[in-house]
Design an enzyme around this catalytic site. Structure first.
Site, PDB file in Angstrom:
ATOM      1  N   HIS A 190       0.845  -1.193   0.000  1.00 14.03           N
ATOM      2  CA  HIS A 190       0.000   0.000   0.000  1.00 14.03           C
ATOM      3  C   HIS A 190       0.883   1.247   0.000  1.00 14.03           C
ATOM      4  O   HIS A 190       2.085   1.161   0.239  1.00 14.03           O
ATOM      5  CB  HIS A 190      -0.913   0.013   1.229  1.00 14.03           C
ATOM      6  CG  HIS A 190      -0.154   0.139   2.513  1.00 14.03           C
ATOM      7  ND1 HIS A 190       0.218  -0.958   3.268  1.00 14.03           N
ATOM      8  CD2 HIS A 190       0.324   1.227   3.182  1.00 14.03           C
ATOM      9  CE1 HIS A 190       0.877  -0.543   4.336  1.00 14.03           C
ATOM     10  NE2 HIS A 190       0.963   0.778   4.308  1.00 14.03           N
ATOM     11  N   HIS A 204       5.745   5.827  -1.040  1.00 14.34           N
ATOM     12  CA  HIS A 204       6.404   4.602  -1.480  1.00 14.34           C
ATOM     13  C   HIS A 204       5.550   3.394  -1.142  1.00 14.34           C
ATOM     14  O   HIS A 204       4.651   3.461  -0.299  1.00 14.34           O
ATOM     15  CB  HIS A 204       7.764   4.465  -0.783  1.00 14.34           C
ATOM     16  CG  HIS A 204       7.652   4.500   0.710  1.00 14.34           C
ATOM     17  ND1 HIS A 204       7.770   5.662   1.430  1.00 14.34           N
ATOM     18  CD2 HIS A 204       7.414   3.524   1.615  1.00 14.34           C
ATOM     19  CE1 HIS A 204       7.606   5.408   2.712  1.00 14.34           C
ATOM     20  NE2 HIS A 204       7.386   4.112   2.849  1.00 14.34           N
TER      21      HIS A 204
END
Length: 249
Positions: free
Chosen positions: A122, A192
């Protein structure tokens, strides 16, 4: 859009995604008895075993044993009625992505053996915060109201295209956090997808030439530029063991 660069980073909180409802009840105790209380009245009568075992687990919460979580330590302690909450964009990993990750991890483990592959992927839009149970539904509704009109496409592993749009999303999430007097996201964040993790700060083992070697693996992987694109159609909110989804129009 180009394939995203790899990054090695350290987190001050080692469990981004905490578990369900917290369980240790806070207690207070005094060291002595009141001066006007007789010794007889201050003594507690023993409770029969049959009564003690009627309600197992109501006095003590779940054991906070880091060994059961791969050595990770909770950012905040369990407390009954508190629900750890996190807002994020999910990334559905395809088979090709997992193949690339296996190659990266095998190479990285030659100099950082303790690395462990992430179980899910995620991009975070919030820090992990604590909500009281009765706040969960109003919090989620406030999130839905804030993000209902946002539509974006993002690139990972570290986002190199779509960063400004991610900041727009975080801005809306932060407004909800402020409404509930909760911690907002980091200043000047980088976005990220975490691929692997280990206990402790292993950045020195992953910097310089070693990180470049991993980046070359990504760059040379077939169709990596297309593989590392993600179309964000919704954001998720996890609060304890409850999951909520908010579509992006």
């Amino acid at each position: 859009m180009s394939a995203a660069p790899l990054v090695g980073y350290s987190s001050s909180g080692s469990e981004d995604e905490a578990e369900a409802e917290a369980g240790i009840r806070a207690r207070s105790a005094t060291g002595g008895r009141r001066c006007d209380q007789s010794p007889l009245l201050s003594q507690r009568l023993p409770v029969p075993d049959s009564v003690l075992h009627m309600f197992p687990g109501t006095e003590e919460g779940p054991e906070d044993d880091s060994a059961k979580h791969g050595g990770r330590v909770r950012t905040f302690p369990h407390e009954r009625g508190n629900w750890a909450t996190h807002v994020y964009v999910p990334y559905e990993a395809r088979e090709d992505f997992l193949d690339l990750l296996d190659i990266l991890l095998l190479h990285a483990q030659t100099y950082t053996p303790q690395l462990v592959r992430m179980e899910a992927f995620h991009l975070s839009l919030s820090q992990s915060v604590v909500l009281r149970h009765h706040w969960i539904l109003p919090f989620v509704q406030a999130l839905k109201d804030r993000v209902a009109s946002i539509q974006r496409t993002f690139v990972g592993l570290e986002v190199t295209s779509g960063h400004a749009q991610f900041l727009d999303l975080v801005s809306e999430v932060d407004k909800v956090m402020e409404e509930f007097d909760l911690t907002t996201f980091y200043q000047d964040p980088s976005f990220h997808i975490s691929l692997a993790w280990c206990v402790g700060d292993a950045r020195l083992q992953l910097e310089g030439q070693r990180l470049q070697e991993l980046q070359e693996i990504v760059d040379e992987f077939e169709d990596s530029e297309m593989l590392l694109r993600v179309h964000a159609e919704q954001i998720h909110c996890k609060s304890g063991n409850k999951f909520f989804s908010m579509p992006l129009k």
